[in-house]
Every structure is written in C-alpha cells, then in structure tokens.
Design an enzyme around this catalytic site. Structure first.
Site, PDB file in Angstrom:
ATOM      1  N   TYR A 109       0.877  -1.171   0.000  1.00 55.07           N
ATOM      2  CA  TYR A 109       0.000   0.000   0.000  1.00 55.07           C
ATOM      3  C   TYR A 109       0.918   1.226   0.000  1.00 55.07           C
ATOM      4  O   TYR A 109       2.085   1.125  -0.351  1.00 55.07           O
ATOM      5  CB  TYR A 109      -0.910  -0.131   1.244  1.00 55.07           C
ATOM      6  CG  TYR A 109      -2.063   0.818   1.315  1.00 55.07           C
ATOM      7  CD1 TYR A 109      -2.925   0.978   0.242  1.00 55.07           C
ATOM      8  CD2 TYR A 109      -2.299   1.558   2.474  1.00 55.07           C
ATOM      9  CE1 TYR A 109      -4.004   1.857   0.323  1.00 55.07           C
ATOM     10  CE2 TYR A 109      -3.373   2.423   2.573  1.00 55.07           C
ATOM     11  CZ  TYR A 109      -4.213   2.579   1.489  1.00 55.07           C
ATOM     12  OH  TYR A 109      -5.272   3.443   1.570  1.00 55.07           O
ATOM     13  N   LYS A 182      -5.752  -1.882  -2.687  1.00 54.94           N
ATOM     14  CA  LYS A 182      -6.872  -1.621  -1.766  1.00 54.94           C
ATOM     15  C   LYS A 182      -7.536  -2.940  -1.382  1.00 54.94           C
ATOM     16  O   LYS A 182      -7.922  -3.153  -0.239  1.00 54.94           O
ATOM     17  CB  LYS A 182      -7.895  -0.686  -2.419  1.00 54.94           C
ATOM     18  CG  LYS A 182      -7.392   0.740  -2.609  1.00 54.94           C
ATOM     19  CD  LYS A 182      -7.596   1.611  -1.386  1.00 54.94           C
ATOM     20  CE  LYS A 182      -6.946   2.977  -1.559  1.00 54.94           C
ATOM     21  NZ  LYS A 182      -7.093   3.862  -0.409  1.00 54.94           N
ATOM     22  N   GLU A 253     -11.994   4.444  -6.699  1.00 53.45           N
ATOM     23  CA  GLU A 253     -10.705   4.865  -6.149  1.00 53.45           C
ATOM     24  C   GLU A 253      -9.955   5.757  -7.123  1.00 53.45           C
ATOM     25  O   GLU A 253      -9.847   5.442  -8.322  1.00 53.45           O
ATOM     26  CB  GLU A 253      -9.861   3.627  -5.830  1.00 53.45           C
ATOM     27  CG  GLU A 253      -8.582   3.922  -5.071  1.00 53.45           C
ATOM     28  CD  GLU A 253      -8.851   4.474  -3.674  1.00 53.45           C
ATOM     29  OE1 GLU A 253      -9.755   3.961  -2.980  1.00 53.45           O
ATOM     30  OE2 GLU A 253      -8.160   5.427  -3.270  1.00 53.45           O
ATOM     31  N   ASP A 277     -11.909   8.051  -1.635  1.00 48.98           N
ATOM     32  CA  ASP A 277     -11.147   9.286  -1.416  1.00 48.98           C
ATOM     33  C   ASP A 277     -12.012  10.369  -0.794  1.00 48.98           C
ATOM     34  O   ASP A 277     -11.538  11.171   0.005  1.00 48.98           O
ATOM     35  CB  ASP A 277     -10.556   9.774  -2.750  1.00 48.98           C
ATOM     36  CG  ASP A 277      -9.599   8.758  -3.302  1.00 48.98           C
ATOM     37  OD1 ASP A 277      -8.527   8.582  -2.721  1.00 48.98           O
ATOM     38  OD2 ASP A 277      -9.960   8.077  -4.286  1.00 48.98           O
ATOM     39  N   ALA A 310      -8.170  21.655  -1.752  1.00 51.53           N
ATOM     40  CA  ALA A 310      -9.591  21.324  -1.551  1.00 51.53           C
ATOM     41  C   ALA A 310     -10.177  20.687  -2.803  1.00 51.53           C
ATOM     42  O   ALA A 310     -10.981  21.278  -3.521  1.00 51.53           O
ATOM     43  CB  ALA A 310     -10.357  22.577  -1.143  1.00 51.53           C
ATOM     44  N   GLY A 311      -9.751  19.443  -3.074  1.00 57.73           N
ATOM     45  CA  GLY A 311     -10.285  18.655  -4.186  1.00 57.73           C
ATOM     46  C   GLY A 311     -11.182  17.562  -3.635  1.00 57.73           C
ATOM     47  O   GLY A 311     -11.968  17.804  -2.706  1.00 57.73           O
ATOM     48  N   ALA A 313     -10.624  14.696  -1.785  1.00 57.48           N
ATOM     49  CA  ALA A 313     -10.458  14.338  -0.379  1.00 57.48           C
ATOM     50  C   ALA A 313     -10.736  15.551   0.514  1.00 57.48           C
ATOM     51  O   ALA A 313     -11.465  15.449   1.508  1.00 57.48           O
ATOM     52  CB  ALA A 313      -9.052  13.802  -0.138  1.00 57.48           C
ATOM     53  N   ASN A 428      -0.383  11.553  -0.073  1.00 62.41           N
ATOM     54  CA  ASN A 428       0.396  10.335  -0.307  1.00 62.41           C
ATOM     55  C   ASN A 428       0.981  10.386  -1.711  1.00 62.41           C
ATOM     56  O   ASN A 428       0.428  11.073  -2.569  1.00 62.41           O
ATOM     57  CB  ASN A 428      -0.515   9.101  -0.196  1.00 62.41           C
ATOM     58  CG  ASN A 428      -1.155   8.993   1.164  1.00 62.41           C
ATOM     59  OD1 ASN A 428      -0.495   9.176   2.177  1.00 62.41           O
ATOM     60  ND2 ASN A 428      -2.445   8.707   1.192  1.00 62.41           N
ATOM     61  N   ASN A 473      -7.511   6.304   4.829  1.00 61.14           N
ATOM     62  CA  ASN A 473      -8.827   5.669   4.703  1.00 61.14           C
ATOM     63  C   ASN A 473      -8.776   4.141   4.904  1.00 61.14           C
ATOM     64  O   ASN A 473      -9.809   3.499   5.041  1.00 61.14           O
ATOM     65  CB  ASN A 473      -9.514   6.050   3.388  1.00 61.14           C
ATOM     66  CG  ASN A 473      -8.579   6.009   2.201  1.00 61.14           C
ATOM     67  OD1 ASN A 473      -7.696   5.170   2.132  1.00 61.14           O
ATOM     68  ND2 ASN A 473      -8.794   6.924   1.267  1.00 61.14           N
TER      69      ASN A 473
HETATM   70  N1  LIG Z   1      -4.692  10.089   3.857  1.00 63.93           N
HETATM   71  C1  LIG Z   1      -5.628   9.590   3.112  1.00 63.93           C
HETATM   72  O1  LIG Z   1      -6.344   8.654   3.478  1.00 63.93           O
HETATM   73  C2  LIG Z   1      -5.867  10.156   1.759  1.00 63.93           C
HETATM   74  C3  LIG Z   1      -4.989  11.022   1.185  1.00 63.93           C
HETATM   75  N2  LIG Z   1      -5.240  11.531  -0.047  1.00 63.93           N
HETATM   76  C4  LIG Z   1      -4.218  12.350  -0.643  1.00 63.93           C
HETATM   77  O2  LIG Z   1      -4.686  13.654  -0.858  1.00 63.93           O
HETATM   78  C5  LIG Z   1      -4.102  14.173  -2.028  1.00 63.93           C
HETATM   79  C6  LIG Z   1      -5.207  14.708  -2.914  1.00 63.93           C
HETATM   80  O3  LIG Z   1      -6.030  13.658  -3.347  1.00 63.93           O
HETATM   81  P1  LIG Z   1      -7.408  13.977  -4.056  1.00 63.93           P
HETATM   82  O4  LIG Z   1      -8.233  14.868  -3.216  1.00 63.93           O
HETATM   83  O5  LIG Z   1      -7.958  12.678  -4.470  1.00 63.93           O
HETATM   84  O6  LIG Z   1      -6.892  14.787  -5.330  1.00 63.93           O
HETATM   85  P2  LIG Z   1      -7.578  15.985  -6.068  1.00 63.93           P
HETATM   86  O7  LIG Z   1      -6.811  16.195  -7.306  1.00 63.93           O
HETATM   87  O8  LIG Z   1      -9.037  15.803  -6.153  1.00 63.93           O
HETATM   88  O9  LIG Z   1      -7.337  17.232  -5.094  1.00 63.93           O
HETATM   89  C7  LIG Z   1      -6.122  17.902  -4.988  1.00 63.93           C
HETATM   90  C8  LIG Z   1      -6.426  19.383  -4.778  1.00 63.93           C
HETATM   91  O10 LIG Z   1      -5.212  20.005  -4.454  1.00 63.93           O
HETATM   92  C9  LIG Z   1      -5.105  21.213  -5.197  1.00 63.93           C
HETATM   93  N3  LIG Z   1      -3.698  21.498  -5.391  1.00 63.93           N
HETATM   94  C10 LIG Z   1      -2.821  20.885  -6.218  1.00 63.93           C
HETATM   95  N4  LIG Z   1      -1.611  21.472  -6.135  1.00 63.93           N
HETATM   96  C11 LIG Z   1      -1.741  22.459  -5.230  1.00 63.93           C
HETATM   97  C12 LIG Z   1      -0.861  23.444  -4.732  1.00 63.93           C
HETATM   98  N5  LIG Z   1       0.403  23.497  -5.139  1.00 63.93           N
HETATM   99  N6  LIG Z   1      -1.328  24.321  -3.834  1.00 63.93           N
HETATM  100  C13 LIG Z   1      -2.602  24.265  -3.415  1.00 63.93           C
HETATM  101  N7  LIG Z   1      -3.497  23.362  -3.851  1.00 63.93           N
HETATM  102  C14 LIG Z   1      -3.061  22.481  -4.756  1.00 63.93           C
HETATM  103  C15 LIG Z   1      -5.851  20.969  -6.481  1.00 63.93           C
HETATM  104  O11 LIG Z   1      -6.307  22.184  -7.001  1.00 63.93           O
HETATM  105  C16 LIG Z   1      -6.981  20.063  -6.004  1.00 63.93           C
HETATM  106  O12 LIG Z   1      -8.094  20.841  -5.630  1.00 63.93           O
HETATM  107  C17 LIG Z   1      -3.302  13.043  -2.662  1.00 63.93           C
HETATM  108  O13 LIG Z   1      -1.933  13.202  -2.383  1.00 63.93           O
HETATM  109  C18 LIG Z   1      -3.815  11.818  -2.003  1.00 63.93           C
HETATM  110  O14 LIG Z   1      -2.812  10.840  -1.850  1.00 63.93           O
HETATM  111  C19 LIG Z   1      -6.374  11.251  -0.741  1.00 63.93           C
HETATM  112  C20 LIG Z   1      -7.285  10.378  -0.219  1.00 63.93           C
HETATM  113  C21 LIG Z   1      -7.063   9.735   1.044  1.00 63.93           C
HETATM  114  C1  LIG Z   2      -5.105   6.758   0.599  1.00 60.30           C
HETATM  115  C2  LIG Z   2      -5.703   7.174  -0.654  1.00 60.30           C
HETATM  116  O1  LIG Z   2      -6.787   6.741  -0.999  1.00 60.30           O
HETATM  117  C3  LIG Z   2      -5.020   8.138  -1.477  1.00 60.30           C
HETATM  118  O2  LIG Z   2      -3.977   8.625  -1.094  1.00 60.30           O
HETATM  119  O3  LIG Z   2      -5.531   8.418  -2.582  1.00 60.30           O
HETATM  120 MG   LIG Z   3      -7.150   7.149  -3.064  1.00 61.46          MG
END
Ligand SMILES: NC(=O)C1=CN([C@@H]2O[C@H](COP(=O)(O)OP(=O)(O)OC[C@H]3O[C@@H](n4cnc5c(N)ncnc54)[C@H](O)[C@@H]3O)[C@@H](O)[C@H]2O)C=CC1
Ligand SMILES: CC(=O)C(=O)O
Ligand SMILES: [Mg+2]
Length: 571
Positions: A109, A182, A253, A277, A310-311, A313, A428, A473
């Site tokens: 993972y 996953k 995912e 997410d 703010a995307g 997640a 991540n 998650n």
């Molecule tokens: N810890 C966890 O369980 C999880 C972590 N994540 C992580 O969160 C991150 C985002 O994932 P998602 O929301 O699915 O992606 P996404 O692409 O939907 O959202 C990313 C957001 O960040 C913004 N962004 C990109 N570069 C930026 C910058 N330099 N400054 C400010 N904002 C910026 C984008 O405009 C977008 O709104 C990934 O790295 C993912 O691994 C996502 C899901 C679960």
């Molecule tokens: C953990 C996860 O779902 C992500 O980083 O996209």
């Molecule tokens: Mg994910």
C-alpha cells in the site's frame, strides 16, 4: 464453466473442493499450498513427485517467505516479491501480510504502491484483475464474465480510472495496482474473502505524456476520453456490474476531481456505491480531528479549518466535518457550518467570483468582500500564508499533493496563535506529504497534533515520544466493506459513513502526551471489525440491509476470512 475448485466462500473458511489434479493444482494460487500438502492430499491430488518430500506447516512456510522478503533490498523489489507470492499461494501471502502488517502495509500500500504503479508497464509479468477499455465498450460484459465469478460470489469491486492516483496523478493502466492494493487491505484488515472481490481498471486513455511516449506502455495509447463518451462508458460499467453481481459494492478509487463527485452523486441513491477518497478519507479524518480537538480542550464550534488542496479528499473532509457540526449543534445552520472553512487550491483561496470552481467546491468559497481588506501579497491569488495570517486557523489539513507545502514559516505561523495547532499533512505517497511530522514537531516545539496519510516513524521531542497517527482511509474502507457484505446493504448512506467514523473515534485514546490520534495499523483487524458492526447496525436502522444482523459481533466475526489452509477434498 466448471471452476477448478469449489468453496462455500460466503461463509469464510469452508472446505476447499479441488477438481483439478497434478500441476494444475500447484499453478492456481487459491488451490496451491506447496509443501504444506499432507501425504494423503498429495496422493489424492496426484502431487507426488512434484515437490520436495518434506511436509511443512503454514507457519514454517511463512518464516521462509519472510526471510525472502527481508533479503530483498529495495522497496519495489519487496513489492514484486510479495506480488509473486500472491500469484503462487494466496493463503500464504495473506498469512505473511497479516503476521507482519505494520512492516508490509507500506509495501503493498502507500508509499511503495505509488512506485509500483509508476513502474507497472516495466515490471508487469502476469495479469491480475479486469482491464476494461473505453475503445471496446462492447467487451465490458464479457470482460467481467471472464473473471469467472457468479452473481452470488462477489462482495465488492474496486475500480479506478487512474486519473488521480494518490498524489502522483494520471497513471493510465498502471492504476490497476491501486485497486489490487486496496483489495489486499480489505482482506488483510477486515478478512474480506480475497476471491469475492474484483480489482478493475477503466482504461479511458491517459494524459500522461511520459506513458504515451513509452514503448513499454500497456494501456490504450491516446489522450483521456472525457465528456459524454466517458459518462456512457462509466454508466455501462455500473449497469453491467449491477446486473452480473447484484450484491457487490462498487468502491471508486482515485478518480479525477471533476468526475469523482459527479459519479458519486449520480449513483449513490441507485446502487451500493462508495467513493473512498471522498467518503473513506472524511470518516477517518473526522475521527482524528475530534480526538485532536479534545486534546486541545476546545470544542468543534471554535475551530477555523484551512483545507489546503480542496479537491476530492479535501472537500469530502469538509463535508463530513460540516455535517458533524450540524448534528452536534456546533453550528445551527448550513451557512454557519460552511463559515468554519477556508479552502485553498492551485489558484489560492477559493473566492466566490472564481468560475473555475466545481459546484461541490463553490459552496465553501469565501465572499470577495470578506477578503477585500486583507493584507495579502497578491489579491488575485491569496496563498496559504496569507490565509493563516488573516484567519488564524486552529486546524490545517493538507490534501494538495504538494510535497513540502507546509514550510517552516507556515507551521510556525500556525503555532504563533495556537497553543496546540492541529496539522495534518495527508497527501500520499510520502514524497507528497505537505510536511514531515519531525519537522512539524520541531518547528512547533512539540506542541502540534499531527496525523499523516503515509506511515512515519515516531518522533522524540523534548523527551516525549510522539507516535504519529496514520490518518488513512485504510482505517475505514475495509470495515465498511465487511459490514456491507455481512448485512447485504443495498446503499451506502451518509449515516453509515458517520457510523464508521464514530466507531473508529470510539477506539481512540489520545490523552497521554505523544499518543497518536488514531489506533495503529497493528490494530487494523480490531478497527475493521468494530467499523463493520456499526456500519451493519446503521444499515439495518435505515432499512437498507437485506439481511439485518441478529447477532452482529458473532456474524461479523464469522464472516472474516482467515488466512489458514482450509480442509481439502479432491472431487
Ligand atoms: N490520507 C488519506 O487517506 C488520503 C490522502 N489523499 C491524498 O490527498 C491528495 C489529494 O487527493 P485527491 O483529493 O484525491 O486529489 P484531487 O486532485 O481531487 O485534489 C487535490 C487538490 O489540491 C489542489 N492542489 C494541487 N496542487 C496544489 C498546490 N500546489 N497548492 C494548493 N493546492 C493544490 C488541487 O487544485 C486540487 O483541488 C493526494 O496526495 C492523495 O494521496 C487522498 C485520499 C485519502
Ligand atoms: C489513501 C488514498 O486513498 C489516497 O492517497 O488516494
Ligand atoms: Mg485514493
């Protein structure tokens, strides 16, 4: 089609009835158990002479493959070693994984899975999962049928279109590995039966020029298809899965931001579907936040929350925290609840005159008048430091994919106005984390309450050992899937997501200095079972459980597949 083996799989570890003989038994990872076949089994299955004569136990085999794992030097090498093991002997793979979960989760993972996905077309050696191409919609049904499972056999499918893999973006066909990863976590953490799940990639093309220009690339060689054709393909996929596997939950995912919310909204009231997410992340982060807020001695209505990135997640988290505020009367109206958030994207703080925002983001945009008199470097792009200086947030969440974005200046600014700032760099894999816990704790003199997305080592600061919560998650989706399967839920309701989050929050004890804000990965099975029970209870309460559980603890426990060799019958 006669299957090579039969097992009453829905009830966990029923006897395995094997139809094949000889080398065919050894080449199927679900029937193979190598030198753990007894003398009688070897005779019945015509295996004599096909392996060394010694008989070994599962424990003994586990020790051997653990040695092989340890002697592999690189993380990607370890990933490939485990992959190859899974392709040989699935029980042994899961026994090894479960026995060393904390050590191996970072391999199957995040973070290693990120590298495995990027290297997919180079390291590929045998297929796993279902690959569906947008160029061949006519083959979707046959592709799913060819996997060889019947209507009653599937508890969940995990599907990606690979546009937003972790924080590493568009990875084309290599995204199949996130679906596989996953599903490994579903099995290792919650005992979801490995043969009752299907990993799927929707190959809709890729905008990753590196992949498109590589001779090795294994996916469709064109740009991503968007718009109507994409929607029709997704719809065809959903309808086909629902027809073939009527009891399966569809887990989405790493779908791109623009599509993730749309797909969730489109299908959430029609089929049993879940976006990890958006919803899984929100549930785990809410639990960690509530623990953090408790430690600060403040209450939810006092929080000012910056969502950096703010995307999918980030807004998913905001939505669930907002709902929690409304439910607990920390906010009296939707508008009041929204006012606790400051969302930031690539364009800076979201402001209501920005027409690039999606609807699900727009509701959190700040009013232009409100920021008009802020002292900022560039009013066209109000950056993170500007927001922190003007808003004095209590909570900073990073879901931006921008590694290192929480600089020393940013973190020190958070600590300047907060005795215990809550700072969660959640992106991540590790390279994308907005800051490391060691830096955050150093820059805040040990005061920050930290949780991360990928695993980090504990940090000792000023004599206190801080165990870092992995707010991933993975603490939610396995239990959710198990609960849904156990009670045959037909929908995933907001109440079920909230119940999952509350179940997790109930397992946190963060009062000791340096204690983590969430249970550790070592407790994943306990966490997942607890989440499953509460999800199933809530599903029954809301009338979406086809088979409400009468004895939830026992039924969930019985449903959990154990990585043990079941009794064998040659048929
Ligand atoms: N810890 C966890 O369980 C999880 C972590 N994540 C992580 O969160 C991150 C985002 O994932 P998602 O929301 O699915 O992606 P996404 O692409 O939907 O959202 C990313 C957001 O960040 C913004 N962004 C990109 N570069 C930026 C910058 N330099 N400054 C400010 N904002 C910026 C984008 O405009 C977008 O709104 C990934 O790295 C993912 O691994 C996502 C899901 C679960
Ligand atoms: C953990 C996860 O779902 C992500 O980083 O996209
Ligand atoms: Mg994910």
């Amino acid at each position: 089609m006669k299957r090579e083996y039969e097992q009453a799989t829905a009830v966990g570890n029923a006897p395995l009835r094997i139809r094949t003989r000889g080398r065919a038994v050894l080449s199927n990872p679900m029937t193979n158990r190598g030198t753990a076949f007894t003398e009688a089994e070897r005779e019945a299955l015509e295996l004599d002479g096909l392996m060394p004569t010694a008989f070994t136990t599962l424990e003994n085999q586990t020790q051997r493959v653990y040695e092989q794992f340890r002697s592999t030097k690189t993380m990607l090498g370890k990933f490939l070693t485990l992959n190859a093991l899974r392709d040989r002997n699935e029980v042994l793979f899961y026994h090894l994984l479960s026995s060393h979960l904390e050590e191996m989760l970072p391999v199957v993972y995040t973070p290693t899975i990120g590298e495995a996905i990027e290297r997919f077309s180079h390291t590929y050696n045998r297929p796993r999962g279902v690959f569906l191409s947008i160029d061949h919609p006519e083959k979707v049904e046959q592709g799913l049928r060819n996997y060889g499972l019947d209507a009653e056999d599937v508890d969940l499918v995990c599907v990606t279109d690979s546009e937003g893999i972790l924080g590493i973006g568009d990875q084309g066909i290599g995204g199949i590995q996130i679906a596989i990863g996953k599903l490994s976590v579903y099995t290792a953490a919650a005992g979801v039966h490995p043969r009752r799940t299907i990993p799927i990639v929707l190959d809709t093309g890729t905008d990753n020029l590196g992949l498109l220009s590589s001779d090795m690339y294994l996916g469709e060689r064109h740009a991503r298809v968007r718009g109507e054709r994409y929607d029709e393909f997704v719809d065809q996929f959903v309808q086909t899965v629902t027809k073939l596997f009527p009891h399966a939950m569809i887990h989405w995912e790493d779908i791109g931001t623009a599509n993730a919310h749309r797909i969730l909204e489109r299908y959430r009231d029609e089929v049993c579907t879940f976006n990890d997410d958006i919803q899984g992340t929100a549930a785990v982060v809410l639990a960690a936040l509530l623990a953090g807020v408790d430690v600060t001695g403040t209450s939810l209505d006092e929080q000012r929350i910056v969502i950096f990135g703010a995307g999918s997640a980030g807004i998913g988290i905001a939505d669930l925290v907002k709902d929690q505020m409304l439910r607990t009367r920390a906010a009296r109206t939707e508008e009041e609840a929204y006012s606790h958030f400051w969302p930031i994207g690539l364009q800076g703080l979201y402001v209501d005159d920005d027409d690039t925002l999606h609807d699900f983001q727009r509701v959190y945009a700040r009013r232009r008048e409100e920021v008009a008199d802020w002292d900022v470097a560039d009013p066209e792009r109000i950056g993170l430091l500007d927001v922190i200086r003007n808003v004095r947030p209590t909570i900073l969440i990073g879901t931006s994919t921008k590694g290192g974005a929480f600089t020393q200046e940013v973190v020190e600014e958070m600590a300047r106005h907060n005795p215990r700032p809550i700072i969660f760099p959640l992106s991540n894999p590790t390279s994308r984390a907005e800051a490391t816990p060691a830096d955050i704790l150093r820059w805040t003199d040990g005061k920050a309450l930290v949780a991360t997305g990928s695993p980090f080592e504990p940090v000792t600061h000023d004599g206190i050992r801080h165990t870092i919560a992995q707010s991933n998650n993975a603490l939610i989706f396995p239990g959710l899937g198990l609960g849904v399967a156990a009670c045959r839920a037909t929908r995933i309701t907001p109440g079920m997501i909230a119940a999952a989050s509350q179940a997790l929050a109930g397992l946190v004890n963060a009062w000791r200095p340096g204690a983590p804000l969430l249970p550790g990965i070592g407790d994943l099975r306990l966490v997942s079972a607890t989440v499953a029970i509460e999800v199933a209870r809530q599903a029954a309460k809301e009338g979406v459980a086809e088979r409400p559980l009468t004895d939830p603890v026992q039924q969930v426990y019985e449903r959990m597949w154990q990585p043990r060799y079941p009794k064998v019958e040659a048929i």
